[in-house]
Design a protein around this motif. Structure first.
Motif, short mmCIF file in Angstrom:
data_model
loop_
_atom_site.label_atom_id
_atom_site.label_comp_id
_atom_site.label_asym_id
_atom_site.label_seq_id
_atom_site.Cartn_x
_atom_site.Cartn_y
_atom_site.Cartn_z
N ASP A 42 62.27 59.99 -17.13
CA ASP A 42 63.17 60.06 -18.28
C ASP A 42 64.55 60.60 -17.90
OD1 ASP A 42 62.53 62.65 -17.75
OD2 ASP A 42 61.59 63.05 -19.70
N SER A 43 64.74 60.97 -16.60
CA SER A 43 66.04 61.44 -16.15
C SER A 43 66.24 61.08 -14.69
CB SER A 43 66.18 62.95 -16.36
OG SER A 43 65.25 63.65 -15.53
N ALA A 44 67.52 60.99 -14.28
CA ALA A 44 67.86 60.68 -12.89
C ALA A 44 69.19 61.33 -12.55
CB ALA A 44 67.94 59.16 -12.67
N GLU A 45 69.39 61.62 -11.26
CA GLU A 45 70.62 62.28 -10.83
C GLU A 45 71.76 61.27 -10.72
OE1 GLU A 45 70.13 64.39 -7.23
OE2 GLU A 45 68.69 65.83 -8.04
N SER A 46 72.93 61.67 -11.15
CA SER A 46 74.11 60.82 -11.02
C SER A 46 74.43 60.60 -9.55
CB SER A 46 75.31 61.46 -11.73
OG SER A 46 75.62 62.71 -11.13
N GLY A 47 74.84 59.38 -9.24
CA GLY A 47 75.19 59.04 -7.86
C GLY A 47 74.02 58.64 -7.00
N ALA A 48 72.80 58.78 -7.50
CA ALA A 48 71.62 58.45 -6.72
C ALA A 48 71.02 57.12 -7.18
CB ALA A 48 70.58 59.56 -6.84
N TYR A 49 70.14 56.58 -6.36
CA TYR A 49 69.35 55.41 -6.76
C TYR A 49 68.06 55.90 -7.39
CZ TYR A 49 72.16 51.64 -4.80
OH TYR A 49 73.15 50.72 -4.57
N ALA A 50 67.59 55.18 -8.39
CA ALA A 50 66.39 55.59 -9.10
C ALA A 50 65.47 54.40 -9.30
CB ALA A 50 66.75 56.20 -10.46
N THR A 51 64.17 54.65 -9.19
CA THR A 51 63.17 53.63 -9.52
C THR A 51 62.79 53.82 -10.97
OG1 THR A 51 62.33 53.56 -7.25
CG2 THR A 51 60.89 52.71 -8.99
N LEU A 52 63.15 52.86 -11.80
CA LEU A 52 62.90 52.94 -13.23
C LEU A 52 61.72 52.03 -13.58
CD1 LEU A 52 66.60 52.70 -14.48
CD2 LEU A 52 65.30 54.75 -13.82
N THR A 53 60.75 52.57 -14.28
CA THR A 53 59.56 51.81 -14.66
C THR A 53 59.48 51.71 -16.17
OG1 THR A 53 58.37 52.53 -12.68
CG2 THR A 53 57.05 51.71 -14.52
N PHE A 54 59.45 50.48 -16.66
CA PHE A 54 59.35 50.22 -18.09
C PHE A 54 57.89 49.93 -18.44
CE2 PHE A 54 63.64 49.29 -16.80
CZ PHE A 54 64.41 49.81 -17.82
N LYS A 55 57.35 50.76 -19.32
CA LYS A 55 55.97 50.57 -19.78
C LYS A 55 56.01 49.79 -21.09
CE LYS A 55 51.81 53.10 -21.13
NZ LYS A 55 51.23 54.45 -21.33
N VAL A 56 55.39 48.61 -21.09
CA VAL A 56 55.46 47.71 -22.24
C VAL A 56 54.05 47.52 -22.81
CG1 VAL A 56 56.16 45.45 -23.07
CG2 VAL A 56 57.43 46.54 -21.19
N PRO A 57 53.75 48.13 -23.95
CA PRO A 57 52.45 47.91 -24.60
C PRO A 57 52.50 46.69 -25.52
CG PRO A 57 53.65 49.61 -25.77
CD PRO A 57 54.54 49.17 -24.64
N ASN A 58 51.37 46.05 -25.70
CA ASN A 58 51.28 44.92 -26.63
C ASN A 58 50.81 45.43 -27.99
OD1 ASN A 58 51.17 41.71 -26.63
ND2 ASN A 58 49.53 42.48 -27.93
#
Length: 260
Positions: A42-58
């Motif tokens: 839910d948070s990431a450091e500015s200037g860095a690369y981040a792996t973002l995972t979207f959880k999609v429920p049906n």
């Protein structure tokens, strides 16, 4: 000794049964309240690369989810976005021109990734009712000068229904279709150096402690070995004395025999 009356027993059973029924209801209520598209972390450091995972429920009782699209920011864009393959799904990153050039870590961007869309290759690969699926991207650099990045997401079902997750929360109340939000925190470069220095100091301290302990152990071992050696030498000396004494006695005995 206290006794339990039949009335008290029946009341206890009724309360236990009500509690047993209430727990599933609470769990179902919590599941229904949290069944929306989210992003982790839910948070990431500015200037860095981040792996973002979207959880999609049906959320449909009958239809399957066949497409998911995440819209990326244009005013504070990511310079680069790559996707992690999902079996049975095809992913597409769409780039677009920015409304105006944006400087990202010394590089001027005139275009940037605008959206990421995943599409099920066939109906069987869709997210069935009662299921969820995760979609991950590597995005960076995380923009500076913002507190949060809103990532509106659309979810398309096999029956043609499209649900848009783009509402922003106001106050404590959660909207019906909240958008995934990534909080941006300042880079921790200074803290990282401080932590590294602290870790180095701790390592040196630990090393000194270990060295002292080893030296102490060696000293103890040395003193421990001295006593057995001393006892062994003493025993050897006594053995030699005994041997000499025996030889002397034997010689005297023979001399007496010869005299007779």
């Amino acid at each position: 000794m206290p006794t339990t009356t039949p009335a008290r027993t029946r009341r206890t059973r009724r309360l236990a049964g009500a509690a047993a029924l209430a727990v599933p209801a609470l769990l179902l209520g919590a599941g229904a309240a949290s069944a929306h598209v989210t992003v982790t972390p839910d948070s990431a450091e500015s200037g860095a690369y981040a792996t973002l995972t979207f959880k999609v429920p049906n959320e449909s009782p009958e239809a399957s989810t066949t497409a998911v699209k995440v819209t990326l920011p244009a005013d504070t864009p990511f310079a680069s976005v790559s996707v992690e393959p999902v079996p049975g799904w095809s992913a597409k990153v769409t780039r677009a021109e920015l409304p105006e050039p944006v400087d990202v870590q010394g590089t001027t961007l005139t275009e940037a990734p605008a959206s990421v869309e995943w599409t099920a290759d066939d109906p069987d690969a869709g997210i069935a009712p009662g299921e969820f699926l995760r979609f991950s991207v590597s995005a960076g650099a995380v923009p500076d000068g913002v507190d949060a990045i809103t990532l509106p997401t659309t979810q398309t079902y096999s029956d043609g229904e499209v649900v848009t997750w783009d509402q922003e929360a106001t106050g404590d109340a959660e909207p019906e279709h909240p958008a995934p939000v990534l909080q941006v925190v300042p880079a921790s470069g200074d803290d990282a150096h401080g932590s590294a220095a602290g870790a180095s100091s701790d390592t040196s301290s630990d090393t000194s402690s270990d060295t002292s302990s080893d030296a102490s152990a060696e000293s103890d071992d040395g003193s421990g070995e001295t006593l057995p050696l001393a006892l062994g030498a003493a025993g050897l000396g006594l053995g030699l004395v005994g041997a000499v004494t025996g030889a002397t006695a034997l010689a005297r005995t023979r001399a007496r025999t010869e005299q007779r």
